[in-house]
Design an enzyme around this catalytic site. Structure first.
Site, PDB file in Angstrom:
ATOM      1  CG  ASP A  13      -1.656   1.208   1.462  1.00 18.93           C
ATOM      2  OD1 ASP A  13      -2.489   1.518   0.615  1.00 18.93           O
ATOM      3  OD2 ASP A  13      -1.417   1.895   2.469  1.00 18.93           O
ATOM      4  CG  ASP A  15      -1.775   7.702   0.081  1.00 19.60           C
ATOM      5  OD1 ASP A  15      -1.904   7.045  -0.964  1.00 19.60           O
ATOM      6  OD2 ASP A  15      -1.629   8.927   0.105  1.00 19.60           O
ATOM      7  CG  ASP A 175      -2.603   2.634   5.954  1.00 17.41           C
ATOM      8  OD1 ASP A 175      -3.074   2.191   4.895  1.00 17.41           O
ATOM      9  OD2 ASP A 175      -2.800   3.790   6.356  1.00 17.41           O
TER      10      ASP A 175
HETATM   11  O1  LIG Z   1      -5.823   7.313  -1.874  1.00 18.73           O
HETATM   12  C1  LIG Z   1      -6.200   6.903  -0.761  1.00 18.73           C
HETATM   13  O2  LIG Z   1      -7.246   7.276  -0.192  1.00 18.73           O
HETATM   14  C2  LIG Z   1      -5.384   5.888  -0.043  1.00 18.73           C
HETATM   15  O3  LIG Z   1      -4.359   5.318  -0.784  1.00 18.73           O
HETATM   16  P1  LIG Z   1      -3.673   3.957  -0.256  1.00 18.73           P
HETATM   17  O4  LIG Z   1      -4.495   2.848  -0.845  1.00 18.73           O
HETATM   18  O5  LIG Z   1      -2.281   4.045  -0.803  1.00 18.73           O
HETATM   19  O6  LIG Z   1      -3.693   3.971   1.243  1.00 18.73           O
HETATM   20 MG   LIG Z   2      -3.061   3.234   3.002  1.00 16.65          MG
END
Ligand SMILES: O=C(O)COP(=O)(O)O
Ligand SMILES: [Mg+2]
Length: 223
Positions: A13, A15, A175
């Site tokens: 992942d 963010d 996360d």
């Molecule tokens: O863009 C988002 O809301 C989250 O992105 P992610 O899947 O990398 O945590």
């Molecule tokens: Mg994330």
């Protein structure tokens, strides 16, 4: 000794797992809200809005009453895209140990991919700016497919791109429950970092293979 997984592929992942993007997401969201004459949000509030892509982030930041107006929501999304394109990466940082973890995994011959709900127009420049794009043999973004995590299709797509033999030959590191649900739908081991955003849900409420207090801990689980 923890159980170890012979993963030929590691899916990450973005963010809240590899990169702390919250300062830039907050800046872009608040520039958007101010431009639309709405009150700004705290970084803590914005953290609970991250996880299901920018459409959801903007919808939640506007609040239910404003977001119910689809024309305003669409305008807000366009305004957000403009602002986030300007600030994306300015104050985002790799989490401690992220670079070393990617290096160790690559040197061990594992194939790495990013599977993020973030839109591709922001994912690729961010990975480039953080200096980690070259570590990944595949990048699957929130608009690569018609569905996002927790739908497992994004993970399956990454495995196909990497030529992985089966989901059992991979692990996911994330996360939030979106990461956990997507991986578990494929019976793929999933590790959750405890320092991410988790959409405001206590991370220990989300079932997973193991929790990681820092990214390098994932190395302890790989054979
Ligand atoms: O863009 C988002 O809301 C989250 O992105 P992610 O899947 O990398 O945590
Ligand atoms: Mg994330």
């Amino acid at each position: 000794m923890p159980e170890r997984y012979a993963a030929e592929v590691v899916l990450f992942d973005l963010d809240g797992t590899l990169v702390d993007t919250l300062p830039d997401l907050t800046e872009a969201a608040n520039r958007t809200l101010v431009e639309l004459g709405l009150p700004p949000r705290t970084q803590g509030e914005i953290a609970t809005f991250v996880g299901q892509g920018i459409g959801e982030l903007v919808r939640r930041a506007l609040g239910a009453a404003v977001a119910a107006d689809s024309a305003r929501l669409e305008t807000a999304l366009q305004v957000f895209r403009r602002h986030y394109a300007q600030v994306n990466g300015n104050d985002s940082r790799l989490y401690p140990g992220a670079l070393e973890t990617l290096e160790t995994l690559r040197d061990a011959g594992r194939k790495l991919a990013v599977v993020t709900n973030k839109a591709s127009q922001f994912t690729l420049p961010l990975l480039e700016r953080m200096g980690i794009l070259s570590y990944f043999a595949a990048v699957v973004s929130g608009d690569t497919l018609p569905v996002k995590k927790p739908d497992p299709a994004m993970l399956r797509y990454a495995l196909t791109q990497l030529g992985a033999s089966s989901p059992i030959a991979a692990v996911m590191v994330g996360d939030s429950r979106n990461d956990a649900l997507a991986a578990r739908a494929l019976e793929m081991p999933v590790f959750l970092v405890t320092y991410g955003y988790s959409e405001g849900q206590p991370i220990h409420e989300v079932p997973c293979t193991a929790y990681l207090e820092s990214l390098p801990e994932v190395l302890n689980f790989l054979a």
